[in-house]
Write an enzyme that holds these catalytic residues in place. Structure first.
Site, short mmCIF file in Angstrom:
data_model
loop_
_atom_site.label_atom_id
_atom_site.label_comp_id
_atom_site.label_asym_id
_atom_site.label_seq_id
_atom_site.Cartn_x
_atom_site.Cartn_y
_atom_site.Cartn_z
N GLU A 216 0.81 -1.05 -0.07
CA GLU A 216 0.03 -0.18 0.22
C GLU A 216 1.07 1.36 0.11
O GLU A 216 1.83 1.14 0.59
CB GLU A 216 -1.01 0.08 1.22
N CYS A 416 -6.32 1.04 2.74
CA CYS A 416 -7.43 2.36 2.64
C CYS A 416 -7.17 3.17 1.34
O CYS A 416 -8.12 3.97 0.91
CB CYS A 416 -7.32 3.18 4.00
N ASN A 544 -12.46 -2.92 0.58
CA ASN A 544 -11.28 -3.07 1.61
C ASN A 544 -12.05 -2.85 3.11
O ASN A 544 -12.16 -1.78 3.38
CB ASN A 544 -10.23 -2.00 1.45
N GLU A 545 -12.09 -3.97 3.87
CA GLU A 545 -12.70 -3.71 5.13
C GLU A 545 -13.62 -2.87 5.58
O GLU A 545 -13.76 -2.01 6.45
CB GLU A 545 -11.63 -3.51 6.39
O1 AHR Z 1 -2.39 -1.61 6.71
C1 AHR Z 1 -2.61 -0.14 7.14
C2 AHR Z 1 -4.37 0.02 6.96
O2 AHR Z 1 -4.91 -0.71 8.09
C3 AHR Z 1 -4.97 -0.17 5.66
O3 AHR Z 1 -4.73 0.80 5.12
C4 AHR Z 1 -6.52 -0.56 6.17
O4 AHR Z 1 -6.94 -1.38 5.32
C5 AHR Z 1 -6.00 -0.87 7.34
O5 AHR Z 1 -6.97 -0.34 8.36
#
Ligand code: AHR
Length: 821
Positions: A216, A416, A544-545
Site C-alpha cells: 500500500e 485504505c 477493503n474492510e
Molecule cells: O495497513 C494499514 C491500514 O490498515 C490499511 O490501509 C487499512 O486497510 C487498515 O485499516
C-alpha cells in the site's frame, strides 16, 4: 424501504418506556444512556436495577455500541442515543452523529451484544419525530447521574449482557498477556519435552499461494520508496488538498531557488490536462537556479549513471541552454549535463548524469545559462540500476527485499488507499496507466500526494518479475468508512445509475487490460505500454474492510454480478470488515455466503497474546463456504515495536494457518514498508531511508514462511510432558511437503522462556541421514535486532531437536532426493 420500516417500528415502540414500580421477580430494569453527551466521544452504555432506584453500571460504563460514522478517533461521535425495543424483541438504537443533529445513525441487535452494521440518514427528513420519546434521569450507586431510557426487561437479558461483558473482559485480559510477564507466569518451569509424530496418511492439500505481500502507498512506500524516482514533486502537482494545514505543501514543495531566480507555477497550455501545473523559472543571470531536494535529499553513488528526463520549453529569452547538475549541500557539483529547451512548445528531453562522488543528500539543480523565462515539468532523475533494469522502475534494494519473501501474490494498491477518503478519492486504476505525464496523481488518504507513477502497469510488471500473482483490490463503490473529507464517511457511495455503471465498467476494463489480447480495447493499451502478452490475472478484490452497510452491499453485488457474468474464471475476493469479530465480520460473512463469494478478505491487528490464544481461530470454519484471504494482520504490542515477541506470536499463529490452509488460501502481513521519518503506521515489515533497508523480526518470519511453503499439510500427533495449557499453547509445529521437490519442511516455534526438546518421529517421510537446511532465529522477547541464521546438517527418522527459549526454527529436509535413491 428498510428505513421506513425502522421508522414505523420506532414509533410503535416509543410507548414501552418502563417505570420502576412495574418490576417483578423475573424482570429487571435496564437503563441505556450516553457516556458523554457533550462532546459525543463515548458510546451507548447500560446499567441495571432491581427496584428502579439503585442503579448499577454494567462493566463500570462499558460502551456497548460505538458510532462508526465519520473520521477515525474523535471524529466518531454519538449524541443522545435512544434505545428502543420493538415488539419482536429486536433492540433498535438510534443516535445523532453530529451536534447539529442533522445526521442520524441506526443499528439493531437481538441481544444488545452483536449489532448490525450501522446505517446513516438525514435526521430531519427521515427520523426527526420518532426520537421524541421520554428520557429519564437516574442516579447510579457510585453517586453519578445520567439521562437516558429506562426499560423493563426479562432478568435473562441483563444476565446475558453481564455474562458476555465478563467473557469479553476475560478474553481481553488473555489477549493482553505479554512475554515480559513470562518469568512470573512460568516461574519454576523446567525444560519441556514434546514429541511430534506426523501422520502422512492424513495429509491434505493446502493452498500453495498462502503467503503473499500487501503493498500500500502508506508511509511513503511508493513515491520516495519502492518507486525509484529521486525527484520529489516532479510534476509540481502537490496541492493543498493533499495535506491541509501543512506549511509549504503545494507545487513548490521540495523545490528551492538560488541567486535571484523566481519560481512560479502556471497551468496555461500544460503538457497534459491531468498534469496541469508546471514551473516557470525566471532568471536574470547565470547562477540563478531552481533545485529539487528529493526525498530528504537525493542519494547518489560515485560512478553510477542517473537518467534525467524533463519536459521543457522557452517562455521568454534567447539562451535555451540549461545545465542540470547534482550538487552537494556545500554547493559542489558532482555530475552534470546540458540540455537545450525548444522555443516552439513542450518537448521531452532525456540525458544522463554520472555521479563523480557518493553523496547521501545531494540536490538536482536546474541552471539556465542565460537570462530568460523557462518552463519545466516532469523533472525526473532515476538510477539506471533499478530492479531487473526496468525503465520507470523500482528501487533495487527494496524490490529485492520484497522478492526475497518469495511472495505468491502482491495485493495493491491497499488498504485504505484503494477505497480512499471520500468517493472523489477512490483509487481509479485507469488514472495510473499510460504515459507518465498523462497520469492523474491525487491526494493520498495517509495525507500526502501520490503520483500513481508506480501505477498498475508497474505493479503488474513487478509481480511478473517476481513470479507472483497480481491481486488488485478495487473499491466496492464506497470510500473508506473513516473518510474525513466532508466528514460523512462511507455513507455516500458512488451514485447508482450512470456513475456506478461507469465504475463497474472500470472494473471489467481492468480485467480486459490485464488479460485481453492486443486486439481488445484495453488489451491494446497494455500492449502499447510494452506488454503484449496478457498478465494472466486470476484474482480481483472488491472492497477493503468496508462497513457492511446497505450502501456497500448494493454496490458490491452490482460489481460482483458483473464480474461473474463476464469473467467467470476470475476469483472475486469480498471483504468482511476490519476486525476478527463484531458486526462487519458477522454480517460480512453472512453476505458473502448469501452471494457465494469464493474468498473473503479478513483483517485483524491484535496484541501478541491474541495470536497465542486464538490458534484455533480457523479450526471451526466451514470447509464448504467461502475461503479466507487474511489480507492484513500484524501483532501490535504496546509501543508498536517489531521484536521477537511480535515475530514469535505471529510465527506460532502461522503454524495454525498452514494447518488450516485448506480454508485460508492467502495471507499477507501489513503494512509492508515504511520510510523513516515519513511513517504513518507502525509496525511495518521493513524500514528504509535513501540508502539502507532495515529488515525486522517480522520480516524474517514472513521470509522463513514464504521461502518454505508446501502444497500438502501433514497433520501430526503432538504429545507434551507438561499438561499446562498455557505452556503447550506456546509451542507450535507445522509439517508441509513441497510436491515438486519432495522436500519435507518442519516449522517449530518455541515461544516459552525455557528450552523445548522436540522429538520428531518422521518415519518413512525421510531416510536416516537426509540432508537438511536449518534456519533459526532466537532472542529475548524485547529483542528488535534478532536475525535468522542458516546451517546445514542431516536428519534421521527419529530425531531430537533442542529448541532454544523464544525461537523459531525451520528445517528443510531434502527428502525427495534421498527417498528416490
Ligand atoms: O495497513 C494499514 C491500514 O490498515 C490499511 O490501509 C487499512 O486497510 C487498515 O485499516
Amino acid at each position: 424501504m428498510k428505513k421506513a420500516l425502522i421508522c414505523a417500528m420506532l414509533m410503535a415502540s416509543s410507548a414501552i418506556g418502563a417505570r420502576a414500580s412495574e418490576s417483578t421477580n423475573d424482570s429487571l430494569y435496564l437503563f441505556s444512556y450516553a457516556s458523554d453527551n457533550i462532546n459525543g466521544n463515548g458510546g451507548l452504555r447500560l446499567a441495571w436495577s432491581a427496584d428502579g432506584k439503585m442503579w448499577h453500571k454494567i462493566g463500570g460504563g462499558y460502551d456497548f455500541v460505538k458510532s462508526d460514522y465519520g473520521a477515525w478517533g474523535s471524529g466518531k461521535r454519538m449524541f443522545d442515543p435512544v434505545l428502543e425495543r420493538q415488539k419482536g424483541g429486536i433492540w433498535v438504537c438510534s443516535w445523532l452523529v453530529k451536534k447539529d443533529g442533522c445526521v442520524m445513525a441506526l443499528t439493531e441487535s437481538r441481544d444488545l451484544l452483536l449489532w448490525k452494521p450501522q446505517d446513516y440518514m438525514s435526521a430531519r427528513v427521515m427520523m426527526g419525530p420518532n426520537r421524541n420519546v421520554p428520557r429519564d434521569t437516574v442516579a447510579f450507586n457510585d453517586g453519578t447521574r445520567a439521562t437516558g431510557r429506562v426499560h423493563r426487561v426479562e432478568k435473562q437479558v441483563v444476565e446475558n449482557v453481564i455474562a458476555e461483558y465478563e467473557r469479553r473482559q476475560y478474553r481481553t485480559a488473555r489477549n493482553n498477556e505479554l512475554m515480559k510477564d513470562d518469568k512470573a507466569r512460568f516461574a519454576g518451569l523446567g525444560k519441556v519435552t514434546v514429541t511430534v509424530t506426523p501422520r502422512p496418511q492424513d495429509q491434505k492439500a493446502i493452498s500453495p499461494d498462502l503467503f503473499g505481500v500487501f503493498f500500500e502507498d502508506i508511509n511513503y512506500a511508493a513515491d520516495g520508496g519502492l518507486y525509484a524516482e529521486l525527484v520529489q514533486n516532479r510534476g509540481f502537482e502537490y496541492s493543498d488538498a493533499d495535506h491541509p494545514r501543512h506549511e509549504g505543501w503545494g507545487p513548490a514543495y521540495a523545490w528551492r531557488t538560488y541567486g535571484g531566480a523566481a519560481l512560479s507555477f502556471d497551468t496555461a497550455n500544460p503538457i497534459h490536462a491531468n498534469n496541469a501545473h508546471y514551473a516557470v523559472l525566471d532568471v536574470s543571470k547565470p547562477g540563478d537556479a531552481m533545485a529539487n531536494t528529493g526525498f530528504d535529499g537525493i542519494a547518489v553513488k560515485q560512478g553510477d549513471t542517473y537518467l534525467l528526463s524533463l519536459f521543457g520549453r522557452m517562455v521568454e529569452g534567447n539562451g535555451r541552454r540549461v545545465r542540470v547538475a547534482l550538487r552537494t549541500k556545500d554547493g559542489r557539483e558532482i555530475g552534470s549535463v546540458a540540455v537545450t529547451l525548444p522555443r516552439d512548445g513542450w518537448r521531452k528531453l532525456n540525458a544522463k548524469i554520472k555521479a563523480t562522488e557518493t553523496a547521501a543528500d545531494a540536490e538536482l539543480a536546474i541552471m539556465p545559462e542565460a537570462a530568460g523565462r523557462y518552463a519545466f515539468d516532469m523533472v525526473s532523475l532515476f538510477p539506471k540500476d533499478t530492479y531487473k533494469g526496468r525503465r520507470n522502475g523500482l528501487r533495487r534494494d527494496l524490490a529485492e527485499a520484497i522478492a526475497n519473501l518469495k511472495p505468491r501474490f502482491v495485493r495493491f494498491p491497499g488498504g485504505c488507499v484503494a477505497h480512499g477518503n471520500g468517493i472523489q478519492n477512490i483509487y481509479r486504476w485507469k488514472n495510473t496507466v499510460g504515459p507518465l505525464e498523462s497520469r492523474k496523481g491525487m491526494a493520498n488518504i495517509w495525507r500526502y500526494h501520490q503520483s500513481v507513477d508506480l501505477g498498475f502497469y508497474e505493479y503488474f510488471q513487478f509481480c511478473e518479475d517476481m513470479g507472483a500473482e497480481p491481486l488488485p483490490v478495487l473499491a466496492a463503490g464506497v470510500p473508506c468508512q473513516n473518510s474525513s473529507w466532508g466528514g460523512d464517511g462511507q455513507q455516500g457511495g458512488i451514485p447508482l445509475g450512470k456513475e456506478m455503471d461507469e465504475y463497474i465498467q472500470d472494473v471489467l476494463d481492468l480485467i480486459e487490460w490485464a488479460n485481453g489480447d492486443k486486439t481488445t480495447k484495453w488489451g491494446r493499451v497494455r500492449a502499447e505500454a510494452g506488454h503484449p502478452k496478457p498478465f494472466n490475472l486470476k484474482y480481483v478484490g472488491i472492497g477493503n474492510e468496508d462497513l457492511i452497510s446497505e450502501v456497500f452491499k448494493e454496490r458490491f453485488k452490482l460489481i460482483y454480478d458483473a464480474v461473474k457474468a463476464k469473467y467467470p474464471d476470475i476469483t472475486v475476493i469480498g471483504t468482511v470488515g476490519p476486525f476478527y469479530e463484531g458486526s462487519d465480520y458477522e454480517y460480512g460473512w453472512q453476505f458473502a455466503k448469501e452471494l457465494d463469494v469464493p474468498i473473503v478478505d479478513e483483517h485483524y491487528y491484535c496484541p501478541p497474546g491474541w495470536f497465542i490464544h486464538n490458534r484455533d481461530f480457523y479450526d471451526a470454519y466451514d470447509r464448504r463456504g467461502p475461503k479466507v484471504y487474511l489480507g492484513e494482520y500484524a501483532a501490535h504490542a504496546p509501543g508498536r515495536p517489531n521484536n521477537m515477541e511480535t515475530a514469535l506470536s505471529v510465527a506460532l499463529y502461522l503454524t495454525d494457518l498452514e494447518r488450516n490452509a485448506d480454508v485460508v488460501s492467502l495471507s499477507s502481513f501489513a503494512p509492508l514498508m515504511a520510510r523513516r521519518g515519513n511513517t504513518q503506521w507502525t509496525p511495518d515489515m521493513m524500514y528504509f531511508d535513501n540508502t539502507s533497508v532495515r529488515l525486522t523480526t517480522d520480516y524474517y518470519v514472513q521470509r522463513m514462511y514464504g521461502q518454505n511453503v508446501g502444497d500438502d499439510y501433514i497433520p501430526a500427533t503432538v504429545a507434551s510432558d507438561n499438561d499446562r495449557e498455557d505452556v503447550n499453547l506456546r509451542f507450535g509445529q507445522s509439517v508441509v511437503r513441497d510436491k515438486e521437490t519432495g522436500d519435507v519442511i518442519i516449522k517449530l516455534v518455541n515461544a516459552l522462556p525455557v528450552g523445548v526438546e522436540c522429538r520428531l518421529n518422521l518415519g518413512d517421510m525421510v531416510a536416516d541421514g537426509t540432508p537438511t537446511e536449518v534456519e533459526r532465529m532466537a532472542g529475548e522477547p524485547s529483542d528488535t535486532r534478532a536475525k535468522p541464521s542458516k546451517t546445514t546438517g542431516t536428519i534421521s527418522k527419529e530425531q531430537a531437536i533442542s529448541l532454544e527459549p523464544y525461537s523459531f526454527t525451520v528445517i528443510r529436509a531434502k527428502a525427495g532426493s534421498t527417498l528416490k535413491k
